[in-house]
Design an enzyme around this catalytic site. Structure first.
Site, PDB file in Angstrom:
ATOM      1  N   SER A 142       0.914  -0.834   0.103  1.00  9.75           N
ATOM      2  CA  SER A 142      -0.062  -0.234   0.456  1.00  9.75           C
ATOM      3  C   SER A 142       0.557   1.243   0.084  1.00  9.75           C
ATOM      4  O   SER A 142       1.813   1.300   0.526  1.00  9.75           O
ATOM      5  CB  SER A 142      -0.934   0.192   1.299  1.00  9.75           C
ATOM      6  N   TYR A 155      -1.859  -1.218  10.985  1.00  8.07           N
ATOM      7  CA  TYR A 155      -1.861  -1.177   9.451  1.00  8.07           C
ATOM      8  C   TYR A 155      -1.094  -1.420   8.378  1.00  8.07           C
ATOM      9  O   TYR A 155      -0.213  -1.494   7.853  1.00  8.07           O
ATOM     10  CB  TYR A 155      -2.970  -0.731   9.217  1.00  8.07           C
TER      11      TYR A 155
END
Length: 274
Positions: A142, A155
């Site tokens: 990401s 995360y």
């Protein structure tokens, strides 16, 4: 890499980016798709879409956090459907909250799916790819694997870890003609993020845009695929002025104006020198 005529396995294929990659691969001539996720009904729905495009499709409803279950499923799939040329590790979960409000079970779920699940299936398939001297492993990280943001600390930690894992693996497997690629989408409008508080000024991408970027990046032979102009701009600014990017991330993050006192009974201990 040209995916035409290849067999690919995609985790997290029942929705979002994984589903979009499956459909994009199908339109670019992949021969066979093995779709992995926990939700059997959603997998069947995606499989029907893929099959309608003329691609042979197999569904594997397994939980990547269960190593024995995964090992048995992969061994059977390889035996019954032949070699797998492309692995796309797309399965992932995200929880959002200020760090002081995080809960260990949520952190454990992120680590279990985003890292342990990826490790488990990658280890099984990488060994087989090395034996056949051919393969591509795509690990979906990401933009938050490069720019950690407030409210997404754990995360981001898993996505940073995916980048490190991929870089190390790339160095180890290149001599065996196995390529390791990282895909770094920015905020993507999927089921996973719709219950999160979005960051200010960020324009979400579609899963289809991410899937198209992956196919294009594979064709170019890219090791790292940043998706969208926002990602390229953010990484560029971070290289030139990391202090500025850090401030921008704080301004963009959905932080409460004032952090509550999480430990009302705590009293600061005072040390007195004598």
């Amino acid at each position: 890499m040209d995916i035409q005529g290849k067999t690919a396995l995609i985790t997290g294929a029942s929705r979002g980016i994984g589903r979009a990659i499956a459909l994009e691969f199908a339109t670019h001539g992949v021969k066979r798709l093995l779709l992995v996720a926990r939700d059997r009904q959603r997998l069947a729905s995606v499989a029907a879409e893929v099959s309608a495009l003329g691609v042979d499709v197999i569904t594997l409803a397994i939980d990547l956090s269960q190593p024995v279950e995964v090992s048995i499923a992969i061994a059977r799939a390889w035996r019954d459907h032949g070699p797998i040329h492309v692995l796309v590790n797309c399965a992932g979960v995200a929880h959002q909250s200020p760090f002081l409000q995080t809960r260990l079970p949520q952190v454990q779920e992120e680590i279990s799916t985003n890292l342990i699940g990826m490790y488990t299936i990658t280890r099984l398939l990488a060994r087989r790819m090395v034996a056949q001297q051919e393969g591509v492993i795509v690990n979906v990280s990401s933009l938050m694997g490069k720019l950690a943001a407030p409210t997404m600390a754990t995360y981001s930690a898993t996505k940073f870890a995916i980048l490190g894992f991929s870089q190390a693996l790339r160095g180890e497997l290149s001599a065996h003609n196995v390529k390791v690629v990282t895909l770094l989408p920015s905020l993507t409008d999927t089921d996973m993020v719709r219950n999160l508080q979005w960051f200010r000024w960020v324009m979400p991408m579609t899963p289809e845009q991410v899937a198209q970027a992956l196919v294009s990046g594979l064709a170019k032979g890219s090791n790292e695929i940043l998706v969208g102009w926002q990602s390229h701009l953010a990484v560029w600014v971070n290289r030139l002025a990391p202090w500025l990017m850090e401030k921008l991330l704080v301004m963009a993050a959905p932080l409460p104006k004032r952090q509550p006192n999480f430990y009302p009974n705590f009293r600061e201990a005072r040390v007195v020198s004598r």
